[in-house]
Design an enzyme around this catalytic site. Structure first.
Site, PDB file in Angstrom:
ATOM      1  N   GLY A 135     -10.649  -3.027   3.047  1.00  0.00           N
ATOM      2  CA  GLY A 135     -11.527  -2.567   4.107  1.00  0.00           C
ATOM      3  C   GLY A 135     -11.805  -3.615   5.159  1.00  0.00           C
TER       4      GLY A 135
ATOM      5  N   HIS B  76       0.867  -1.185   0.000  1.00  0.00           N
ATOM      6  CA  HIS B  76       0.000   0.000   0.000  1.00  0.00           C
ATOM      7  C   HIS B  76       0.904   1.235   0.000  1.00  0.00           C
ATOM      8  CE1 HIS B  76      -3.849  -2.039   1.024  1.00  0.00           C
ATOM      9  NE2 HIS B  76      -3.038  -2.937   1.562  1.00  0.00           N
TER      10      HIS B  76
ATOM     11  N   ASP C  90       3.201  -5.144   2.752  1.00  0.00           N
ATOM     12  CA  ASP C  90       1.896  -4.585   3.093  1.00  0.00           C
ATOM     13  C   ASP C  90       2.005  -3.075   3.358  1.00  0.00           C
ATOM     14  OD1 ASP C  90      -0.825  -4.560   3.473  1.00  0.00           O
ATOM     15  OD2 ASP C  90      -0.830  -5.790   5.268  1.00  0.00           O
TER      16      ASP C  90
ATOM     17  N   GLU D  25      -8.108 -12.783   5.749  1.00  0.00           N
ATOM     18  CA  GLU D  25      -7.217 -12.257   6.779  1.00  0.00           C
ATOM     19  C   GLU D  25      -8.017 -12.128   8.070  1.00  0.00           C
ATOM     20  OE1 GLU D  25      -4.177  -8.491   7.520  1.00  0.00           O
ATOM     21  OE2 GLU D  25      -6.041  -8.177   6.410  1.00  0.00           O
TER      22      GLU D  25
ATOM     23  N   ARG E 239      -2.554  14.950  -0.215  1.00  0.00           N
ATOM     24  CA  ARG E 239      -3.626  15.801  -0.730  1.00  0.00           C
ATOM     25  C   ARG E 239      -3.495  16.170  -2.204  1.00  0.00           C
ATOM     26  NH1 ARG E 239      -7.495  15.167   2.356  1.00  0.00           N
ATOM     27  NH2 ARG E 239      -8.455  17.069   1.531  1.00  0.00           N
TER      28      ARG E 239
END
Length: 307
Positions: free
Chosen positions: A154, A9, A260, A184, A55
């Protein structure tokens, strides 16, 4: 030996100094992100604190390039990176601007560091399924700029998969591989749900060890799991003495090795490969699984096979 990482990620790869610089540039409070997590839900809450600092398209470009440089130091030649668009920010700057920032980073990463980066944006459980469809449509628009897959992340087990399946089908129908998080926080049925929706690969998938028939099916179909050992251990789904990856590999399931969220766990790719080796996954086996699971085109695959 060259390494392939399929589960990173980008938002969770930002090291503290870079996060501080980005927050200050965006005139935001510098987050104090703890590294002690009670569980997955607490981890996601802290992860959201980090992502709130990102942002602008240039922020996204920078974190991709920075991680490619870091990964190269640990032998990475190919990285499939994940990012999860935030609905509020997408409304503010536009999904295409977000996608373009990440795609610019992928192009610059290969030019600067020689690391091939491909992108797998995702929707997340608990969000508006309509927004998930918008993310899928934007992902498809950027297929020619390095987007190769589409995911679902999520709070697994808390929200059902069904509302998010239309976006997954749309992405698959337009040529993207499906790479949902499953197996998971929830059990084998979560993995089965992902396979029913047409998953090309499963992110995590470690709870499949509880279903021998599922293990056999995945081994026969050569379904690759993205296994992140430290993440599993730190979030309470495994221990170093008893990690499911040992039994998964023993059952013939292909397991790639990834970090991860390396900045949040305080690790790097070499650390994960060393831990995986202790658990019975050789460098050769990890590379083979990574190559089998990669969503790249055949030309890129041939390059990787020759490394």
């Amino acid at each position: 030996m060259p390494r392939i990482e399929l589960h990173i990620h980008f938002e969770g790869s930002v090291r503290p100094d870079t996060l501080t610089a980005i927050a200050r540039r965006n005139r935001l409070p510098v987050p104090d992100v703890a590294t002690d997590f009670r569980d997955l839900h607490h981890f996601i809450d802290l992860w959201n604190v980090t992502t709130a600092c990102l942002r602008t398209p240039d922020d996204f470009r920078r974190i991709v390039v920075d991680y490619a440089g870091e990964a190269k130091q640990h032998g990475a030649v190919y990285v499939e990176g994940i990012f999860t668009p935030d609905p509020a920010l997408a409304d503010e700057i536009g999904l295409d601007a977000m996608m373009a920032g990440y795609c610019d980073g992928a192009a610059e990463a290969e030019e600067t560091h020689g690391v091939i980066v491909r992108l797998t944006p995702e929707q997340y459980r608990g969000s508006d399924p309509g927004f998930g469809m918008r993310v899928a449509q934007a992902a498809v628009r950027f297929r020619d700029r390095g987007v190769v897959g589409f995911g679902l992340a999520g709070r697994e087990g808390r929200f059902p998969d069904e509302p998010y399946e239309p976006a997954m089908r749309y992405a698959a129908d337009h040529g993207l591989g499906l790479v949902p998080h499953a197996g998971e926080a929830a059990g084998p049925e979560s993995v089965r749900s992902s396979l029913r929706m047409g998953a090309s690969r499963i992110r995590h998938g470690i709870t499949a060890v509880g279903d021998p028939e599922l293990l056999t099916e995945m081994a026969e179909r050569r379904i690759v799991l993205d296994v992140c050992p430290t993440s599993n251990i730190r979030l309470g789904y495994a221990t170093e003495c008893d990690h499911p990856i040992t039994r998964l590999v023993g059952a013939g399931v292909l397991c790639s090795v990834s970090t991860d969220d390396p900045a949040m766990f305080g690790i790097d790719l070499s650390h994960e490969y060393a831990l995986a080796a202790q658990l019975g996954v050789t460098e050769d086996a990890a590379f083979e699984a990574g190559l089998a699971g990669a969503l790249c085109d055949e030309k890129t695959r041939s390059r990787l096979e020759g490394m």
